[in-house]
Design a protein around this motif. Sequence first.
Motif, PDB file in Angstrom:
ATOM      1  N   TYR A  56      31.797 -21.314  53.187  1.00  0.00           N
ATOM      2  CA  TYR A  56      32.290 -21.334  51.811  1.00  0.00           C
ATOM      3  C   TYR A  56      31.535 -20.313  50.976  1.00  0.00           C
ATOM      4  O   TYR A  56      30.337 -20.123  51.154  1.00  0.00           O
ATOM      5  CB  TYR A  56      32.113 -22.735  51.196  1.00  0.00           C
ATOM      6  CG  TYR A  56      33.171 -23.713  51.659  1.00  0.00           C
ATOM      7  CD1 TYR A  56      34.181 -24.105  50.798  1.00  0.00           C
ATOM      8  CD2 TYR A  56      33.180 -24.199  52.951  1.00  0.00           C
ATOM      9  CE1 TYR A  56      35.166 -24.984  51.220  1.00  0.00           C
ATOM     10  CE2 TYR A  56      34.165 -25.074  53.379  1.00  0.00           C
ATOM     11  CZ  TYR A  56      35.154 -25.463  52.515  1.00  0.00           C
ATOM     12  OH  TYR A  56      36.133 -26.312  52.935  1.00  0.00           O
ATOM     13  N   GLY A  57      32.243 -19.691  50.043  1.00  0.00           N
ATOM     14  CA  GLY A  57      31.612 -18.756  49.122  1.00  0.00           C
ATOM     15  C   GLY A  57      30.648 -19.480  48.199  1.00  0.00           C
ATOM     16  O   GLY A  57      30.778 -20.689  47.958  1.00  0.00           O
ATOM     17  N   GLU A  58      29.703 -18.753  47.661  1.00  0.00           N
ATOM     18  CA  GLU A  58      28.686 -19.332  46.778  1.00  0.00           C
ATOM     19  C   GLU A  58      29.311 -20.073  45.599  1.00  0.00           C
ATOM     20  O   GLU A  58      28.830 -21.114  45.182  1.00  0.00           O
ATOM     21  CB  GLU A  58      27.749 -18.227  46.285  1.00  0.00           C
ATOM     22  CG  GLU A  58      26.540 -18.739  45.552  1.00  0.00           C
ATOM     23  CD  GLU A  58      25.590 -19.563  46.428  1.00  0.00           C
ATOM     24  OE1 GLU A  58      25.026 -20.542  45.909  1.00  0.00           O
ATOM     25  OE2 GLU A  58      25.411 -19.233  47.607  1.00  0.00           O
ATOM     26  N   ASP A  59      30.392 -19.533  45.044  1.00  0.00           N
ATOM     27  CA  ASP A  59      31.052 -20.136  43.877  1.00  0.00           C
ATOM     28  C   ASP A  59      32.371 -20.817  44.236  1.00  0.00           C
ATOM     29  O   ASP A  59      33.252 -20.952  43.391  1.00  0.00           O
ATOM     30  CB  ASP A  59      31.309 -19.057  42.818  1.00  0.00           C
ATOM     31  CG  ASP A  59      30.022 -18.458  42.289  1.00  0.00           C
ATOM     32  OD1 ASP A  59      29.043 -19.206  42.130  1.00  0.00           O
ATOM     33  OD2 ASP A  59      29.989 -17.236  42.052  1.00  0.00           O
ATOM     34  N   ALA A  60      32.518 -21.249  45.463  1.00  0.00           N
ATOM     35  CA  ALA A  60      33.775 -21.858  45.930  1.00  0.00           C
ATOM     36  C   ALA A  60      34.116 -23.107  45.119  1.00  0.00           C
ATOM     37  O   ALA A  60      33.240 -23.763  44.543  1.00  0.00           O
ATOM     38  CB  ALA A  60      33.665 -22.217  47.407  1.00  0.00           C
ATOM     39  N   THR A  61      35.399 -23.418  45.108  1.00  0.00           N
ATOM     40  CA  THR A  61      35.908 -24.610  44.437  1.00  0.00           C
ATOM     41  C   THR A  61      36.693 -25.432  45.449  1.00  0.00           C
ATOM     42  O   THR A  61      37.513 -24.893  46.188  1.00  0.00           O
ATOM     43  CB  THR A  61      36.851 -24.223  43.274  1.00  0.00           C
ATOM     44  OG1 THR A  61      36.142 -23.381  42.377  1.00  0.00           O
ATOM     45  CG2 THR A  61      37.373 -25.441  42.547  1.00  0.00           C
ATOM     46  N   VAL A  62      36.433 -26.743  45.455  1.00  0.00           N
ATOM     47  CA  VAL A  62      37.173 -27.675  46.305  1.00  0.00           C
ATOM     48  C   VAL A  62      37.800 -28.718  45.400  1.00  0.00           C
ATOM     49  O   VAL A  62      37.098 -29.405  44.649  1.00  0.00           O
ATOM     50  CB  VAL A  62      36.244 -28.347  47.345  1.00  0.00           C
ATOM     51  CG1 VAL A  62      36.959 -29.479  48.063  1.00  0.00           C
ATOM     52  CG2 VAL A  62      35.741 -27.316  48.346  1.00  0.00           C
ATOM     53  N   ILE A  63      39.129 -28.833  45.465  1.00  0.00           N
ATOM     54  CA  ILE A  63      39.838 -29.827  44.663  1.00  0.00           C
ATOM     55  C   ILE A  63      40.499 -30.817  45.605  1.00  0.00           C
ATOM     56  O   ILE A  63      41.295 -30.442  46.471  1.00  0.00           O
ATOM     57  CB  ILE A  63      40.892 -29.168  43.748  1.00  0.00           C
ATOM     58  CG1 ILE A  63      40.203 -28.207  42.782  1.00  0.00           C
ATOM     59  CG2 ILE A  63      41.692 -30.238  43.000  1.00  0.00           C
ATOM     60  CD1 ILE A  63      41.146 -27.423  41.907  1.00  0.00           C
ATOM     61  N   LEU A  64      40.106 -32.066  45.441  1.00  0.00           N
ATOM     62  CA  LEU A  64      40.644 -33.184  46.215  1.00  0.00           C
ATOM     63  C   LEU A  64      41.167 -34.221  45.230  1.00  0.00           C
ATOM     64  O   LEU A  64      40.770 -34.199  44.054  1.00  0.00           O
ATOM     65  CB  LEU A  64      39.531 -33.804  47.072  1.00  0.00           C
ATOM     66  CG  LEU A  64      38.826 -32.864  48.034  1.00  0.00           C
ATOM     67  CD1 LEU A  64      37.528 -33.489  48.524  1.00  0.00           C
ATOM     68  CD2 LEU A  64      39.746 -32.546  49.195  1.00  0.00           C
ATOM     69  N   PRO A  65      41.990 -35.149  45.670  1.00  0.00           N
ATOM     70  CA  PRO A  65      42.423 -36.199  44.742  1.00  0.00           C
ATOM     71  C   PRO A  65      41.204 -36.884  44.097  1.00  0.00           C
ATOM     72  O   PRO A  65      40.335 -37.411  44.789  1.00  0.00           O
ATOM     73  CB  PRO A  65      43.208 -37.161  45.636  1.00  0.00           C
ATOM     74  CG  PRO A  65      43.729 -36.277  46.734  1.00  0.00           C
ATOM     75  CD  PRO A  65      42.615 -35.289  46.983  1.00  0.00           C
ATOM     76  N   GLY A  66      41.100 -36.764  42.797  1.00  0.00           N
ATOM     77  CA  GLY A  66      40.018 -37.402  42.062  1.00  0.00           C
ATOM     78  C   GLY A  66      38.699 -36.658  42.052  1.00  0.00           C
ATOM     79  O   GLY A  66      37.709 -37.180  41.542  1.00  0.00           O
ATOM     80  N   ALA A  67      38.628 -35.467  42.612  1.00  0.00           N
ATOM     81  CA  ALA A  67      37.347 -34.749  42.654  1.00  0.00           C
ATOM     82  C   ALA A  67      37.554 -33.247  42.553  1.00  0.00           C
ATOM     83  O   ALA A  67      38.524 -32.705  43.070  1.00  0.00           O
ATOM     84  CB  ALA A  67      36.614 -35.066  43.949  1.00  0.00           C
ATOM     85  N   CYS A  68      36.614 -32.599  41.875  1.00  0.00           N
ATOM     86  CA  CYS A  68      36.568 -31.144  41.810  1.00  0.00           C
ATOM     87  C   CYS A  68      35.119 -30.741  42.027  1.00  0.00           C
ATOM     88  O   CYS A  68      34.256 -31.026  41.196  1.00  0.00           O
ATOM     89  CB  CYS A  68      37.075 -30.637  40.461  1.00  0.00           C
ATOM     90  SG  CYS A  68      37.013 -28.836  40.315  1.00  0.00           S
ATOM     91  N   LEU A  69      34.856 -30.144  43.175  1.00  0.00           N
ATOM     92  CA  LEU A  69      33.507 -29.714  43.524  1.00  0.00           C
ATOM     93  C   LEU A  69      33.401 -28.221  43.254  1.00  0.00           C
ATOM     94  O   LEU A  69      34.241 -27.449  43.713  1.00  0.00           O
ATOM     95  CB  LEU A  69      33.211 -30.015  44.991  1.00  0.00           C
ATOM     96  CG  LEU A  69      33.396 -31.476  45.414  1.00  0.00           C
ATOM     97  CD1 LEU A  69      33.187 -31.620  46.924  1.00  0.00           C
ATOM     98  CD2 LEU A  69      32.455 -32.381  44.644  1.00  0.00           C
TER      99      LEU A  69
END
Length: 161
Positions: A56-69
Amino acid sequence: MDRQSRGPVAANPTGDVGARHDAGWRRTEERAVRAVFDATSRAWRSGDADAFVAWYGEDATVILPGACLKGRDEIRAGMAGAFAGALKGSTREHAVLTVRFLGTDAAVVVTRSATSFPGEVEVPGERWELATWALSRRPGGWLVEAFHACPEAAGGPDRRD
């Protein structure tokens, strides 16, 4: 030389309209992009959050139901907690449906993905997801920059391109 004699005309990896598409480049890079999913699945199976986020990139974004990392550190912490808890002993499967290159250093990938838990012979249908991934090519290889997943609609994915 006229267009007809040069063969199929498409945008090449550099985005030059009218240039011959480099099929060899595409095959090589698509293999490299697909390898990211193999590597993250291996790290998941091992429960290794560090190996998982290495893709994953240093500033990556992960969006899952109910979560944003946001960012590799937050993703690492979230995955470490999940691998020690609810996802302990699980595996993650990704079937790559499409890979679309946006020039030479970016790709959009759509997968059909699911998590399997210990003792399961088959993943229940309601657990399958469709996911969109944005990857960038960096020195050393391709990295995930953004991920978003949503439940797959009943009846399977719509595979129209």
